[in-house]
Design a protein around this motif. Structure first.
Motif, PDB file in Angstrom:
ATOM      1  N   PHE A 160      26.362   9.227 -10.822  1.00 61.03           N
ATOM      2  CA  PHE A 160      25.412   8.103 -10.789  1.00 61.03           C
ATOM      3  C   PHE A 160      24.115   8.406 -11.007  1.00 61.03           C
ATOM      4  O   PHE A 160      23.414   8.995 -10.332  1.00 61.03           O
ATOM      5  N   ALA A 161      23.505   8.196 -12.408  1.00 62.46           N
ATOM      6  CA  ALA A 161      22.150   8.638 -12.730  1.00 62.46           C
ATOM      7  C   ALA A 161      21.458   7.310 -13.014  1.00 62.46           C
ATOM      8  O   ALA A 161      21.180   6.659 -13.600  1.00 62.46           O
ATOM      9  N   SER A 162      20.492   7.195 -11.639  1.00 63.29           N
ATOM     10  CA  SER A 162      19.766   6.233 -11.670  1.00 63.29           C
ATOM     11  C   SER A 162      18.443   6.444 -10.513  1.00 63.29           C
ATOM     12  O   SER A 162      18.910   7.276  -9.610  1.00 63.29           O
ATOM     13  N   LYS A 163      17.518   5.941 -10.908  1.00 59.08           N
ATOM     14  CA  LYS A 163      16.256   6.216 -10.016  1.00 59.08           C
ATOM     15  C   LYS A 163      16.436   5.549  -8.772  1.00 59.08           C
ATOM     16  O   LYS A 163      15.889   6.120  -7.692  1.00 59.08           O
ATOM     17  N   VAL A 250      21.843  11.171  -9.284  1.00 62.95           N
ATOM     18  CA  VAL A 250      20.717  11.931  -9.924  1.00 62.95           C
ATOM     19  C   VAL A 250      19.692  11.024  -9.845  1.00 62.95           C
ATOM     20  O   VAL A 250      19.762   9.952 -10.661  1.00 62.95           O
ATOM     21  N   GLY A 251      18.733  11.314  -9.300  1.00 62.42           N
ATOM     22  CA  GLY A 251      17.603  10.264  -9.268  1.00 62.42           C
ATOM     23  C   GLY A 251      16.729  10.471  -8.181  1.00 62.42           C
ATOM     24  O   GLY A 251      16.965  11.142  -7.067  1.00 62.42           O
ATOM     25  N   GLY A 252      15.305   9.976  -8.250  1.00 63.69           N
ATOM     26  CA  GLY A 252      14.206  10.485  -7.028  1.00 63.69           C
ATOM     27  C   GLY A 252      14.012   9.604  -6.160  1.00 63.69           C
ATOM     28  O   GLY A 252      13.128   9.884  -5.497  1.00 63.69           O
ATOM     29  N   GLU A 253      14.777   8.352  -6.013  1.00 62.38           N
ATOM     30  CA  GLU A 253      14.389   7.314  -5.053  1.00 62.38           C
ATOM     31  C   GLU A 253      15.568   6.968  -4.324  1.00 62.38           C
ATOM     32  O   GLU A 253      15.661   5.770  -4.123  1.00 62.38           O
ATOM     33  N   TRP A 254      16.137   7.972  -3.688  1.00 63.70           N
ATOM     34  CA  TRP A 254      17.143   7.684  -2.599  1.00 63.70           C
ATOM     35  C   TRP A 254      16.977   8.038  -1.277  1.00 63.70           C
ATOM     36  O   TRP A 254      17.835   8.267  -0.479  1.00 63.70           O
ATOM     37  N   HIS A 255      15.654   8.291  -1.111  1.00 63.87           N
ATOM     38  CA  HIS A 255      15.213   8.989   0.180  1.00 63.87           C
ATOM     39  C   HIS A 255      15.730   8.111   1.577  1.00 63.87           C
ATOM     40  O   HIS A 255      15.833   8.480   2.758  1.00 63.87           O
ATOM     41  N   HIS A 256      15.792   6.855   0.972  1.00 67.26           N
ATOM     42  CA  HIS A 256      15.856   5.665   2.308  1.00 67.26           C
ATOM     43  C   HIS A 256      17.272   5.742   2.717  1.00 67.26           C
ATOM     44  O   HIS A 256      17.516   5.185   3.806  1.00 67.26           O
TER      45      HIS A 256
END
Length: 403
Positions: A160-163, A250-256
């Protein structure tokens, strides 16, 4: 006067340089078709005087930019660069016009906006019906040229390639920047978008919610905020449901999201060629249609072209031009995605699943290839010069139908 066969692909700053990669792939497709083409980085070149230097006398057919990049370059006298040059600009519009309404208010004899989604086209006309010429195109991506591995030889993961994005953090930002009335509208619209059972045009839901609204810059900003909030809420709900499963994010905004000890894997954002290589090595690619009701998202097409099985929600366009027999269709609801993914992985090595992926790849090459897009863009520019209606991308010319 010689035939004009040079095209300039305008690009610039974008997330992970996606627009630059798409532009380079399209330039290569023009070259295959006998054109000359160049990719122009407008983040380093932005004035009409400099733009004029790259126009090849009597050869440049048109300029072109994804998402309308470079469409609004003006000179000191306020005249658009393309009107001054007498050369058309074609914007391949990917997103809802509410994200950049000023581009759709452009009034120009040489600016053409082609929309990949019929609903976005209708909104563009609503914003400025007397503005630039408008038509449609169908998104296409480059074919995967390396060996296409069968599903049984791939990593048994769903990519799953998503920001992504943290909806709570975004809502907090909105509370600090938007007035109370605007907040009520944003949250109401986001809730309404999430509550719809099937694909819904954002503009239709927004205007139904506020039928007396004035469609000014503030209105579009509020609609864009609501649309983005609904998207990242939905993406987060889908991701949370998939945490126990072998899904690669894949993506940079899954920190939550709390990374699990087993199951899902989280990777940082990466350049498009790296994403494509991972798609070509993964058994399945997950797509969530973000705000596209009359078209297909590029993540869907990239997965098909890479020969992976695609898991996605659907809409009328996908049903008609891809066909549900060529991908794994789910109903778009987060509470069902885990079961769909788990069942799909269980059948990853079956002949039926392989056949589905193979047929998806063949359909992508048939209907969503860059060579077809090049022919369509050439036909649009020819029609523009002759003052004729633009061709429809889903209606093949007589010669192609016969072939």
């Amino acid at each position: 006067m010689p035939t004009r066969r040079h095209v300039v692909l305008c690009t610039g700053v974008s997330s992970y340089n996606v627009l630059s990669y798409l532009s380079t792939d399209l330039a290569r497709a023009f070259a295959r078709a006998g054109w000359t083409a160049e990719v122009l980085d407008l983040s380093r070149l932005a004035t009409p005087t400099e733009l004029r230097r790259v126009v090849m006398e009597d050869r440049t057919a048109f300029f072109c930019g994804y998402s309308g990049y470079g469409s609004n370059i003006v000179g000191a006298n306020g005249q658009l660069a393309y009107d001054a040059l007498g050369v058309p600009y074609v914007g391949l519009m990917l997103d809802s016009p509410c994200y950049y309404p000023s581009r759709h208010e452009t009034r120009s004899a040489q600016t053409i906006f082609l929309h990949g989604d019929d609903g976005h086209h209708d909104v563009s006309m609503a914003i400025s019906p007397a503005g630039s010429h408008r038509g449609l195109f169908r998104l296409a991506v480059a074919s995967w040229t390396d060996e296409v591995l069968p599903l049984a030889r791939r990593e048994q993961t769903v990519l799953f390639a998503s920001k992504g994005g943290d909806p709570e953090r975004y809502a907090s930002m909105l509370r600090g920047t938007v007035d109370a009335k605007g907040l009520r509208f944003i949250f109401s619209l986001a809730d309404a978008l999430q509550s719809t059972s099937g694909p819904s045009r954002v503009w239709d839901v927004a205007t139904a919610l506020a039928p007396d609204a004035v469609f000014d810059a503030r209105w579009h900003a509020l609609v864009a905020h609501a649309d983005h909030l609904a998207r990242i809420r939905h993406a987060t709900a889908v991701a949370q449901a998939l945490l126990p499963l072998p899904v690669t994010f894949v993506g940079g905004e899954w920190h939550h999201l709390e990374a699990p000890s087993g199951g899902a894997t989280f990777l940082p954002g990466m350049q498009l060629p790296d994403v494509r290589r991972r798609m070509a090595a993964s058994a399945f690619v997950l797509n969530v249609q973000p705000g596209t009701t009359d078209s297909v998202h590029d993540r869907f097409l990239l997965g098909l072209h890479a020969g992976a099985g695609v898991i996605s929600d659907s809409n009328g366009f996908i049903d008609a031009h891809v066909g549900r027999e060529r991908f794994v269709c789910w109903n778009g609801q987060p509470d069902t995605i885990a079961d769909v993914v788990a069942d799909t992985l269980r059948h990853a090595r079956t002949p039926a699943m392989q056949e589905r992926a193979t047929q998806g790849l063949l359909r992508a090459r048939e209907r969503f290839d860059l060579d077809t897009l090049v022919r369509h863009l050439g036909a649009v520019v020819d029609a523009h010069r002759l003052g004729r209606p633009f061709p429809h991308p889903d209606v093949l010319p007589t010669a192609e139908r016969a072939a």
